[in-house]
Design an enzyme around this catalytic site. Structure first.
Site, PDB file in Angstrom:
ATOM      1  N   GLU A 170       0.799  -1.228   0.000  1.00 46.74           N
ATOM      2  CA  GLU A 170       0.000   0.000   0.000  1.00 46.74           C
ATOM      3  C   GLU A 170       0.830   1.276   0.000  1.00 46.74           C
ATOM      4  O   GLU A 170       0.599   2.179   0.804  1.00 46.74           O
ATOM      5  CB  GLU A 170      -0.951   0.001   1.212  1.00 46.74           C
ATOM      6  N   ASN A 216       2.210  -5.272  -3.029  1.00 48.10           N
ATOM      7  CA  ASN A 216       0.814  -5.598  -2.727  1.00 48.10           C
ATOM      8  C   ASN A 216       0.002  -4.317  -2.520  1.00 48.10           C
ATOM      9  O   ASN A 216       0.461  -3.398  -1.822  1.00 48.10           O
ATOM     10  CB  ASN A 216       0.804  -6.433  -1.433  1.00 48.10           C
ATOM     11  N   HIS A 258     -10.174  -6.418  -1.996  1.00 54.75           N
ATOM     12  CA  HIS A 258     -11.218  -6.082  -1.013  1.00 54.75           C
ATOM     13  C   HIS A 258     -12.346  -5.364  -1.763  1.00 54.75           C
ATOM     14  O   HIS A 258     -12.215  -4.191  -2.101  1.00 54.75           O
ATOM     15  CB  HIS A 258     -10.665  -5.164   0.081  1.00 54.75           C
ATOM     16  N   GLU A 289      -5.959 -10.822  -0.740  1.00 54.07           N
ATOM     17  CA  GLU A 289      -6.779 -10.524   0.452  1.00 54.07           C
ATOM     18  C   GLU A 289      -8.260 -10.433   0.084  1.00 54.07           C
ATOM     19  O   GLU A 289      -8.963  -9.508   0.498  1.00 54.07           O
ATOM     20  CB  GLU A 289      -6.343  -9.186   1.083  1.00 54.07           C
ATOM     21  N   ASP A 291     -12.041 -10.373  -0.144  1.00 51.91           N
ATOM     22  CA  ASP A 291     -13.325 -10.474   0.557  1.00 51.91           C
ATOM     23  C   ASP A 291     -14.288  -9.483  -0.097  1.00 51.91           C
ATOM     24  O   ASP A 291     -13.865  -8.570  -0.802  1.00 51.91           O
ATOM     25  CB  ASP A 291     -13.222 -10.302   2.083  1.00 51.91           C
TER      26      ASP A 291
HETATM   27  C1  XIL Z   1      -6.044  -6.028   8.740  1.00 58.61           C
HETATM   28  C2  XIL Z   1      -6.345  -7.182   9.685  1.00 58.61           C
HETATM   29  O1  XIL Z   1      -7.246  -8.058   9.051  1.00 58.61           O
HETATM   30  C3  XIL Z   1      -6.932  -6.669  10.975  1.00 58.61           C
HETATM   31  O2  XIL Z   1      -7.084  -7.726  11.913  1.00 58.61           O
HETATM   32  C4  XIL Z   1      -6.039  -5.574  11.578  1.00 58.61           C
HETATM   33  O3  XIL Z   1      -6.658  -5.023  12.701  1.00 58.61           O
HETATM   34  C5  XIL Z   1      -5.794  -4.492  10.540  1.00 58.61           C
HETATM   35  O4  XIL Z   1      -5.245  -5.064   9.383  1.00 58.61           O
HETATM   36  N1  XIL Z   1      -4.825  -4.553   3.981  1.00 58.61           N
HETATM   37  C6  XIL Z   1      -3.789  -5.310   4.476  1.00 58.61           C
HETATM   38  C7  XIL Z   1      -3.993  -6.146   5.690  1.00 58.61           C
HETATM   39  O5  XIL Z   1      -2.730  -5.391   3.829  1.00 58.61           O
HETATM   40  O6  XIL Z   1      -2.822  -6.291   6.444  1.00 58.61           O
HETATM   41  C8  XIL Z   1      -5.100  -5.597   6.558  1.00 58.61           C
HETATM   42  O7  XIL Z   1      -5.335  -6.525   7.615  1.00 58.61           O
HETATM   43  C9  XIL Z   1      -6.345  -5.369   5.735  1.00 58.61           C
HETATM   44  C10 XIL Z   1      -6.087  -4.357   4.642  1.00 58.61           C
END
Ligand code: XIL
Length: 397
Positions: A170, A216, A258, A289, A291
């Site tokens: 990020e 990422n 996401h 990641e 969802d």
């Molecule tokens: C999130 C976790 O799922 C949570 O438990 C934590 O509180 C915050 O981070 N992008 C990412 C992940 O790269 O590391 C993040 O994970 C979600 C967004």
């Protein structure tokens, strides 16, 4: 594709079909693909299916189903939090490897690969580090040395046990940030300048010659206007192209995935085109990641099926789009869910105004949702000639 490549692809297709035809008939029962796990079905494509793991849930004896599904449905795991800087080095110079090591051991016991997440990110940093920079006790040269030492220590500790590292996470701003023109954002860019990105990849490579090194990010699932001033995918593409041109050892682009059912999101062709353009740079890709969250309206919370069902359907459709696009590109090596059950998902805790949830493929009682069946169907009913086995990525030097 050249004629030779078509012939090669055809041979692979024939071999794959032949392998499928001898699919095992278990103990007299005909082979039923719908009873297979996601990981077994994905194996046919050479694809790894993963999940982020909540290590507290994994260790909870009152919640055995979590452990069972984490071990049986997935062929790669990611620590949801345990490899982040604040978890690994809560006090300066003293590392706590315990929880991360436990997950790596769980993965080995279940013949799973591990995605390492994350080496360099602006979130979940320990306060000794951020406070030190704010109060001026850590200057620029020291900060760079701290980053180098951290990357080196972590990658060295896990050397040989991590398949893909999220080296930088990020690093790029969003159109809603100020200034709106896309730029390198956050703690590291502010204090070290964007050169830290190439440095981090080089330090990671020096510590592990074999791990695949990924950049990422989110909102890079598809290209937009093509102008890097406002198209984040284009910005990341140009960054990756530049890193490759300079011989920086980057091997892949992780697209977080996401999504939310309240947005327009993407179509399969757009996502597929993005993956293929990154592959054109000599890079692997992965969804890292995934969802698909929904707003928990009053109706949803009251159990109104007229409000719940369209969300479950839209969620399933979006999971399907990302997986189908991944399958369409042989360089898309893995498809990781950010948690697999609504019982343990970061969404409700993170997106609370308005409240959001329903983001994963199993409900809170571990019943598979439409999204789970959709992923499974996608894995079963895809194959040659347009879905071919994955092409392994060789780490760049
Ligand atoms: C999130 C976790 O799922 C949570 O438990 C934590 O509180 C915050 O981070 N992008 C990412 C992940 O790269 O590391 C993040 O994970 C979600 C967004």
């Amino acid at each position: 594709m050249t004629l030779r490549r078509w012939i090669a692809a055809g041979a692979v297709a024939v071999a794959t079909v032949a392998a499928l035809n001898v699919a095992p008939a278990a103990a007299g029962r005909p082979y039923d693909p719908t009873r297979q796990s996601l990981r077994d079905l994905a194996q046919r494509h050479g694809l790894h299916i993963g999940t982020a793991v909540d290590t507290k849930a994994l260790a909870d004896p009152a919640d055995p189903r979590y452990r069972e599904l984490a071990g049986s449905e997935f062929s790669t795991v990611t620590a949801e939090n345990e490899m982040k800087w604040e978890s690994l080095e809560p006090t300066r110079g003293s590392y706590d490897w315990g929880p991360a090591d436990q997950l790596v051991a769980f993965a080995a016991a279940h013949h799973q690969r591990v995605r390492g997440h994350v080496l360099v990110w602006h979130n979940q940093l320990p306060t000794w580090l951020t406070d030190g920079v704010v109060d001026g006790s850590i200057g620029t040269a020291e900060l760079r040395a701290i980053l180098r030492d951290h990357v080196t220590a972590v990658v060295t500790h896990f050397r040989g046990r991590i398949w893909q590292w999220d080296v930088v996470n990020e690093a790029v701003s969003d159109p809603w940030d100020t200034p709106a023109t896309l730029h390198y954002k956050g703690f590291w860019a502010e204090h070290l300048g964007p050169g830290y990105i190439a440095d981090a990849f080089r330090w990671a490579r020096a510590a592990d010659p074999k791990a695949l090194l990924f950049y990422n990010d989110y909102n890079i699932e598809a290209f937009g206007s093509g102008d890097p001033a406002n198209d984040k995918t284009q910005f990341v593409y140009e960054m990756a192209r530049d890193l490759r041109a300079r011989g920086v050892p980057i091997d892949g682009i992780g697209s977080q995935g996401h999504l939310g059912t309240q947005y327009v999101n993407y179509d399969t062709f757009g996502v597929s085109a993005a993956l293929k353009r990154f592959a054109g740079l000599g890079l692997a890709t992965a969804f890292t990641e995934v969802d698909v969250r929904s707003q928990l309206t009053e109706g949803v919370r009251a159990g109104d099926s007229a409000e719940i069902n369209p969300r479950l359907q839209a969620s399933a459709a979006n999971f399907g789009v990302l997986l189908r696009a991944c399958l369409s590109s042989p360089h898309c090596l893995s498809f990781t869910l950010w948690g697999f059950t609504d019982r343990h998902s970061w969404v409700p805790g993170w997106f609370s105004d308005p409240p959001e949830g329903l983001a994963t493929v199993y409900d809170e009682n571990y019943r598979p949702k439409l999204a789970y069946q959709e992923l499974k169907a996608e894995l079963i009913y895809s194959g040659p000639p347009f879905v071919l086995p994955r092409v392994p990525q060789r780490p760049h030097r």
